[in-house]
Scaffold this motif. Sequence first.
Motif, mmCIF file in Angstrom:
data_model
loop_
_atom_site.group_PDB
_atom_site.id
_atom_site.type_symbol
_atom_site.label_atom_id
_atom_site.label_comp_id
_atom_site.label_asym_id
_atom_site.label_seq_id
_atom_site.Cartn_x
_atom_site.Cartn_y
_atom_site.Cartn_z
ATOM 1 N N ALA B 55 33.484 51.876 43.693
ATOM 2 C CA ALA B 55 34.316 50.193 43.265
ATOM 3 C C ALA B 55 34.458 49.655 44.687
ATOM 4 O O ALA B 55 34.330 48.841 45.163
ATOM 5 C CB ALA B 55 35.921 50.541 42.511
ATOM 6 N N ALA B 56 34.918 50.884 45.279
ATOM 7 C CA ALA B 56 35.481 50.200 46.788
ATOM 8 C C ALA B 56 34.355 49.915 47.384
ATOM 9 O O ALA B 56 34.111 48.845 48.805
ATOM 10 C CB ALA B 56 36.077 51.807 47.385
ATOM 11 N N HIS B 57 33.241 51.331 47.656
ATOM 12 C CA HIS B 57 31.574 50.990 48.509
ATOM 13 C C HIS B 57 30.924 48.970 47.426
ATOM 14 O O HIS B 57 30.750 48.432 48.904
ATOM 15 C CB HIS B 57 30.718 51.676 47.568
ATOM 16 C CG HIS B 57 29.333 51.593 48.260
ATOM 17 N ND1 HIS B 57 28.294 50.889 47.512
ATOM 18 C CD2 HIS B 57 28.585 51.474 49.989
ATOM 19 C CE1 HIS B 57 27.311 50.448 48.604
ATOM 20 N NE2 HIS B 57 27.766 51.216 49.685
ATOM 21 N N LEU B 59 33.154 46.521 46.626
ATOM 22 C CA LEU B 59 33.649 45.717 47.671
ATOM 23 C C LEU B 59 33.280 45.195 48.658
ATOM 24 O O LEU B 59 33.589 44.469 49.178
ATOM 25 C CB LEU B 59 34.806 45.884 47.064
ATOM 26 C CG LEU B 59 35.595 45.473 45.760
ATOM 27 C CD1 LEU B 59 36.896 45.755 45.731
ATOM 28 C CD2 LEU B 59 35.385 43.176 45.438
ATOM 29 N N PHE B 60 32.977 46.441 49.414
ATOM 30 C CA PHE B 60 32.865 46.487 51.023
ATOM 31 C C PHE B 60 30.963 46.125 51.372
ATOM 32 O O PHE B 60 31.188 44.652 52.072
ATOM 33 C CB PHE B 60 32.168 47.595 51.187
ATOM 34 C CG PHE B 60 31.767 48.386 52.655
ATOM 35 C CD1 PHE B 60 32.164 47.389 54.147
ATOM 36 C CD2 PHE B 60 31.064 49.017 52.740
ATOM 37 C CE1 PHE B 60 31.352 47.898 55.380
ATOM 38 C CE2 PHE B 60 30.359 48.554 53.891
ATOM 39 C CZ PHE B 60 30.264 48.752 54.400
ATOM 40 N N THR B 62 30.061 43.434 48.851
ATOM 41 C CA THR B 62 30.092 42.625 48.334
ATOM 42 C C THR B 62 30.536 41.310 50.311
ATOM 43 O O THR B 62 30.735 40.212 49.995
ATOM 44 C CB THR B 62 31.019 42.193 48.017
ATOM 45 O OG1 THR B 62 30.297 42.822 46.504
ATOM 46 C CG2 THR B 62 30.883 40.302 46.771
ATOM 47 N N ASN B 63 31.851 42.396 49.990
ATOM 48 C CA ASN B 63 31.968 41.325 51.475
ATOM 49 C C ASN B 63 31.498 41.262 52.510
ATOM 50 O O ASN B 63 31.024 40.224 53.218
ATOM 51 C CB ASN B 63 33.780 42.513 52.827
ATOM 52 C CG ASN B 63 34.091 41.438 53.385
ATOM 53 O OD1 ASN B 63 34.553 40.921 53.617
ATOM 54 N ND2 ASN B 63 34.036 42.252 54.709
ATOM 55 N N CYS B 89 28.073 41.555 38.799
ATOM 56 C CA CYS B 89 28.588 39.730 38.106
ATOM 57 C C CYS B 89 27.879 39.415 36.914
ATOM 58 O O CYS B 89 28.619 38.904 35.689
ATOM 59 C CB CYS B 89 29.032 38.873 39.338
ATOM 60 S SG CYS B 89 30.159 39.613 40.053
ATOM 61 N N ASN B 94 30.988 42.573 36.701
ATOM 62 C CA ASN B 94 32.551 42.857 37.197
ATOM 63 C C ASN B 94 30.848 43.211 38.948
ATOM 64 O O ASN B 94 30.082 43.937 38.423
ATOM 65 C CB ASN B 94 33.279 44.361 36.742
ATOM 66 C CG ASN B 94 34.368 44.450 37.272
ATOM 67 O OD1 ASN B 94 33.864 44.618 38.722
ATOM 68 N ND2 ASN B 94 35.689 43.975 36.914
ATOM 69 N N THR B 95 31.890 43.544 39.819
ATOM 70 C CA THR B 95 31.207 43.980 40.808
ATOM 71 C C THR B 95 31.321 45.795 41.054
ATOM 72 O O THR B 95 30.311 46.079 41.594
ATOM 73 C CB THR B 95 31.176 43.453 42.247
ATOM 74 O OG1 THR B 95 32.790 44.305 42.528
ATOM 75 C CG2 THR B 95 31.046 42.209 42.295
ATOM 76 N N SER B 96 32.035 45.846 40.294
ATOM 77 C CA SER B 96 32.790 47.460 40.634
ATOM 78 C C SER B 96 31.642 48.204 39.007
ATOM 79 O O SER B 96 31.595 49.873 39.346
ATOM 80 C CB SER B 96 33.345 47.427 39.897
ATOM 81 O OG SER B 96 34.458 46.579 40.680
ATOM 82 N N ARG B 99 26.388 50.750 40.388
ATOM 83 C CA ARG B 99 26.628 51.233 41.712
ATOM 84 C C ARG B 99 25.482 50.440 42.151
ATOM 85 O O ARG B 99 23.750 50.775 41.722
ATOM 86 C CB ARG B 99 26.197 52.891 41.414
ATOM 87 C CG ARG B 99 26.555 53.199 42.713
ATOM 88 C CD ARG B 99 25.878 55.173 42.577
ATOM 89 N NE ARG B 99 25.504 54.963 44.158
ATOM 90 C CZ ARG B 99 26.336 54.918 45.140
ATOM 91 N NH1 ARG B 99 27.295 54.864 45.552
ATOM 92 N NH2 ARG B 99 26.086 56.303 46.609
ATOM 93 N N PRO B 187 33.323 38.236 44.265
ATOM 94 C CA PRO B 187 35.210 37.842 44.831
ATOM 95 C C PRO B 187 34.528 37.426 46.182
ATOM 96 O O PRO B 187 33.538 38.217 47.472
ATOM 97 C CB PRO B 187 35.346 39.373 44.986
ATOM 98 C CG PRO B 187 34.228 40.324 43.756
ATOM 99 C CD PRO B 187 34.006 39.045 43.953
ATOM 100 N N GLY B 188 35.752 36.912 46.838
ATOM 101 C CA GLY B 188 35.088 36.299 47.882
ATOM 102 C C GLY B 188 34.873 34.961 48.226
ATOM 103 O O GLY B 188 34.415 34.088 49.445
#
Lengths: 244, 365
Positions: B55-57, B59-60, B62-63, B89, B94-96, B99, B187-188
């Motif tokens: 999830a963290a990766h 979102l990173f 995605t940013n 998505c 959901n992006t999380s 992988r 997101p974003g």
Amino acid sequence: MLPLSRTEKLLVEELDEDLVIYDEERHKAHRLNGTAAFVWRRCDGRTTVAQIAALLAAKTGDAVGDDVVLLALRQLQSASLLRANGRTAARPVGIPRRELLKTAALFAVVLPAVTTILVPTPAQAASPATPTATPKPTATPTPTPTPKPPAAGVWCVGVVNTMEGVNPDGVVGPTATTPGSTVCIPCPASGTCKTPMELRWRRGPTAGTCIIIVTVKPGACAACPAGGIRLLPPVGTNGGWYVV
Amino acid sequence: MRALAERGLDWDLVVTLAGRHNLVSLLSRSLGRFCADIVPAKILAQLAKDANATAAHNLFATNELQRIMAALAAAEIPATAFKGPVLACLAYGNTSLRRFDDLDILIDRSRILDARDAFASLGYRPPPRVAKSRHLMRLRSEYCIPFRGPGASPLLVDLHCEIAPWFFSFPLDTTALLERAVQIALPGGAVWTLSREDLLLVLCMHGTKHVWPALESVASIAELLRATPELRWGEVLSRARRTGSERMLLLGCSLARNLFDAPLPEGVERALRRDVAVAALTAVVESRLLDPHDRHDTFVGMPWFHMRCRERLRDRLRYCVRGVFAPELDDALSVALPRVLFPLYWLVHPARVLALYGKAVARRW
């Protein structure tokens, strides 16, 4: 106290009741469990701690004390997810953990939890995540009494079955496959080889595979054969290393 | 699911297989929801940890995608993102939950040098040797240029000017794909992506190209179908027939139906009954996907599988001829030739392929 959540430079993703938040400024990600997420969402600068506690109680159907909300605020603040607000100042509050656990047990409330998750950043990717004593590759490696040093720029190519390059023997972990990182690969000639090597990878011939390219620094390895580093044969379900 | 979990599974194997099939995040969520009291706490914690990291990766990444798309937009370069967070998505909402290791962005070939500048403004650069030559960027048979994030960032971005390699003969026109692009909320902010109809074709082609390496490649198709009941199947099928990729489409649909109960319209079911080869290919892929010991070592068998997945003779011939002779970026990276000698890469490629396959075959024996 009127806490206000920070919203700028954040990417927010809902995951059931939880939230995953990526902080673009600090290159950190946080996972907020349902209780912490609920509190964070209600920090609008107008709602008091007592009101948030009441809202949380209404949602869960259990009585919730202010201390649960305060704990959430403390965690959110340390994760930089609250805005420093002159009026609100969600200052750290020292609530004894025992008290909180007692509260949680009494009211069946799930305690708020904010988990910070490691996100790959250039700095982290440049070195292995595990703080080992592995030396970094240097332009001028320490000369060693080398009977048969590998030639400069010897290429050893390995194909592994996952993009993370998980080596089943556990020596080369996922972090070791990040470009530019340093790894040690066991060498039959010397046991665990502590030779600095430059590791790069690129996509393999099929999906989910990558080609690991290991450059041995000239004269760096005392025990490996002149032809280059011999890599482990493929073992296990995750694949392994192949000598090419 | 609970009944299965109660039987006493080899949970370590379950975790290993979830990793192999790229399903860790989905498994973590489902087990946490429905079987938290049955599954060993250690397993749940391990899955949760991996899911959090994903999830963290994601979102990173995605940013980073948002930054890149903004830079391309500022340079007035039409671009669409596909796979990566966009597919996560579209399929799972959901992006999380999916992988991915890199980002994929499609632009017109004529803008590739402009895009390189836009990437450079964000610190993204192609591998050093690729960057040396402007001409390499224009190599006709090359369909994608990899860019690496600032510093030693592990995030890779594949900048595509075609959806598939030239040798694969999958002639979906990039300009048309860009024209049909739609926006999706991430997101974003919203980003442009392929239309659902194009995406389905691309996913089926991509799965076939990589011989369906993991269950997730099928699951994302199944979830895309479930999430898009309004899909214009007529367009999908006619586009597939026009590009000679109907069998690949049917294979993807058949796998999604068999393994994940994806809903298929009657027209597709009819087409599946008509093409008997699809059933055989489906069986081959299923048996490999469901074999816990399969190592997906398809290096040698892959060309044969690709040929069987094409319904038109001309596509098979193109695949063979181009596969053997058409130069790739790797050829140019192996042997540096001046611009005037570029035609010689048609000889470099077969030599390099021969060496590569020869070594692979030698290793097997």
